[in-house]
Design an enzyme around this catalytic site. Sequence first.
Site, PDB file in Angstrom:
ATOM      1  N   THR A 220       0.861  -1.189   0.000  1.00 56.26           N
ATOM      2  CA  THR A 220       0.000   0.000   0.000  1.00 56.26           C
ATOM      3  C   THR A 220       0.894   1.234   0.000  1.00 56.26           C
ATOM      4  O   THR A 220       0.630   2.223  -0.695  1.00 56.26           O
ATOM      5  CB  THR A 220      -0.924  -0.003   1.246  1.00 56.26           C
ATOM      6  OG1 THR A 220      -1.777  -1.136   1.154  1.00 56.26           O
ATOM      7  CG2 THR A 220      -1.749   1.273   1.344  1.00 56.26           C
ATOM      8  N   GLU A 224       1.295   4.318  -2.642  1.00 53.66           N
ATOM      9  CA  GLU A 224       1.122   5.724  -2.257  1.00 53.66           C
ATOM     10  C   GLU A 224       2.397   6.526  -2.532  1.00 53.66           C
ATOM     11  O   GLU A 224       2.330   7.689  -2.937  1.00 53.66           O
ATOM     12  CB  GLU A 224       0.714   5.843  -0.785  1.00 53.66           C
ATOM     13  CG  GLU A 224      -0.625   5.184  -0.444  1.00 53.66           C
ATOM     14  CD  GLU A 224      -1.781   5.639  -1.321  1.00 53.66           C
ATOM     15  OE1 GLU A 224      -1.695   6.730  -1.928  1.00 53.66           O
ATOM     16  OE2 GLU A 224      -2.765   4.886  -1.436  1.00 53.66           O
ATOM     17  N   ASP A 252      -2.963   7.726 -17.475  1.00 52.30           N
ATOM     18  CA  ASP A 252      -1.915   7.964 -16.481  1.00 52.30           C
ATOM     19  C   ASP A 252      -0.744   8.754 -17.055  1.00 52.30           C
ATOM     20  O   ASP A 252       0.269   8.958 -16.383  1.00 52.30           O
ATOM     21  CB  ASP A 252      -1.436   6.647 -15.869  1.00 52.30           C
ATOM     22  CG  ASP A 252      -0.718   5.758 -16.887  1.00 52.30           C
ATOM     23  OD1 ASP A 252      -0.685   6.094 -18.093  1.00 52.30           O
ATOM     24  OD2 ASP A 252      -0.181   4.712 -16.465  1.00 52.30           O
ATOM     25  N   THR A 257       2.421   2.145 -20.272  1.00 48.54           N
ATOM     26  CA  THR A 257       1.411   1.456 -19.463  1.00 48.54           C
ATOM     27  C   THR A 257       0.106   1.440 -20.252  1.00 48.54           C
ATOM     28  O   THR A 257      -0.514   2.486 -20.448  1.00 48.54           O
ATOM     29  CB  THR A 257       1.173   2.201 -18.129  1.00 48.54           C
ATOM     30  OG1 THR A 257       0.885   3.574 -18.426  1.00 48.54           O
ATOM     31  CG2 THR A 257       2.388   2.133 -17.237  1.00 48.54           C
TER      32      THR A 257
END
Length: 610
Positions: A220, A224, A252, A257
């Site tokens: 996580t 972040e 993004d 990606t």
Amino acid sequence: MKKILVIGATLMALSSQAQKVIPCLSDEVYVESVKQFPEIKLEENRATAIAAAPVLQKKGVVKYIPVVFHVIHKNGLENISITQLNDALRVMNEDLRKLSGTNGGSSTDPLATDMEYEFRLAQFDPNGLPTNGVNRIYNVGTDNARDAQKAISYWDARKYFNVWVVNTISNSSGDPNSIVLGYAQFPFQLNSQTSTDGIMGRADQFGAIELADASQAGRTLTHEAGHWLGLYHPFQGGCVGGTSTSCLSYGDQVCDTPPVSTATTGCPSSRNSCTNDSPDKPDLIKNYMDYADGNCMNMFTVGQKTRVDQIMNTYRANIYSSTNLSAAGLNADGSYKTLTASATKAPYTFGFDVSSLSGSGWVLENYMSPGDSGWQVGSTGPLSGTGCMVSQNLKNTRLNVRNAFLSPNIDITTLSSPSLTFYMAYARRSTVSGDRIRVFISNSYGRSEILLRTILATELATGTTSTSAFVPSNTEWKKYTIDLSPYKAYTNCKIRIELQSLRGNNIYFDQFSIAEPTGISERLKQEMNFSVFPNPAKDLVSISFENKQVGTVEMELFDLQGKLVQPVSKARYEAGLNQINMDLKGLQSGVYLLKVQTDNGSFVHKLWVE
Ligand SMILES: [Ca+2]
Ligand SMILES: [Ca+2]
Ligand SMILES: [Ca+2]
Ligand SMILES: [Zn+2]
């Protein structure tokens, strides 16, 4: 935009019924930020333009970033240990650096890359004072925390990466059955929202040990940190930005990606949620910026690194500048600056024969038991003298409460085989008492601790199992010895003794010592017939010793602060009786320590100068 997934929650402090888990609230919080500070949207557009015109960055240059953890707690399990915080850093750094032997390191995807960013706990605080990089603050704001609670503890975000550890994070929708794991602020918000810059995470998302939620594997925070470095979700905007002409300005804003329609969940073996990309490529399920399970994620891409380098260089260049690193106690290569050796020198002993620890350099960390069940100095049942440390553990009704006390920083480089000894007395409350003591060592202010020893209740028990308060007799104490030789270069050795409470009785601690192992050095001294004459001395002393066989003997004279006063001799000496004279002229009167190092070990001899 955001898919909310439902899992059987095993997270701490929550009911066992299924909860909606919101892995990341960054997008929602961002929308709120833009409402409050509309200029952020313009800054975001500027960031998009900057990222779309990348300047070639030097490869192989790792950028180091000083970190501070603000642990907001109410004496509960959310007050996670520094061991767990270090583990959180480990995971983030392994992921960012694609270190071999880790999830990321094993990725064979040609797009997977080392981001060349690394985090380090700060060694100096904003005032230039020593810190272990962790601020612990008692505040009920740890529940349902959000940006407003960041003011409880904050360091200048242009100099430190602020990470807030809280019990729970407030969800925008206010759904009481949802849990938010974390959220971050993007770099281009820095100027408008300086005092909230950083990331906030639930305490159980930090690292993968102790009280951490194993299913997320600590990632996580990796996710972040990715936002904080300037990355969006790959499902940002859904199936957009899938062509060579749109990829830098939509989705993004990263070209390698492929677009993702909605967040990935679990760990599917393959997925292609958008087919309008050209060429049509499968989703990068394992991208840290998607929502796959922590154990599934393993990559940042080359394109993501290019974007991050551009954005970071624009908004956060100060934080990894050598000037800023230096102020935080770091060298440009990410290593820690050498600390001034502690004025407290080994051999060091402390018997806790005091009414209060203030002024002794010893510190209590009774974060979970601020009352009288935490560690304190007491006069009941000491092994020696008038006092000892005691935890009235019988009163600890909550399970797994952790309380600790820490030694002062001690320079142990004055010893050749530093050895830690102490005594403890303990009784169980019942056969299920599972208390444990953990002994940690660190150099410099408690940062980067190493676990020296775990002592379980079965080994700790010296008294009879009882439900009434245990007070030890003199025979109910047990001695513990831990070799500190691997750490003998520590100039600021700090020992932390932590009790994790689990239904046990009271526990006592006395006679802390870091010294040469008794016996060995004394025996060596005797074997060598080592003598100094006269002692006390004025101008000249004669040192004599016998060598069993030819060998090197080195002698150095230290003052009580551990400062080298003068080298005395270093030479090979013949077998048999040897004698050398030492000039004391010019030395102030007082006590000195003559350190003698031989091929068979070392010892310290006290010398009085008149
Ligand atoms: Ca993309
Ligand atoms: Ca596709
Ligand atoms: Ca004592
Ligand atoms: Zn996110």
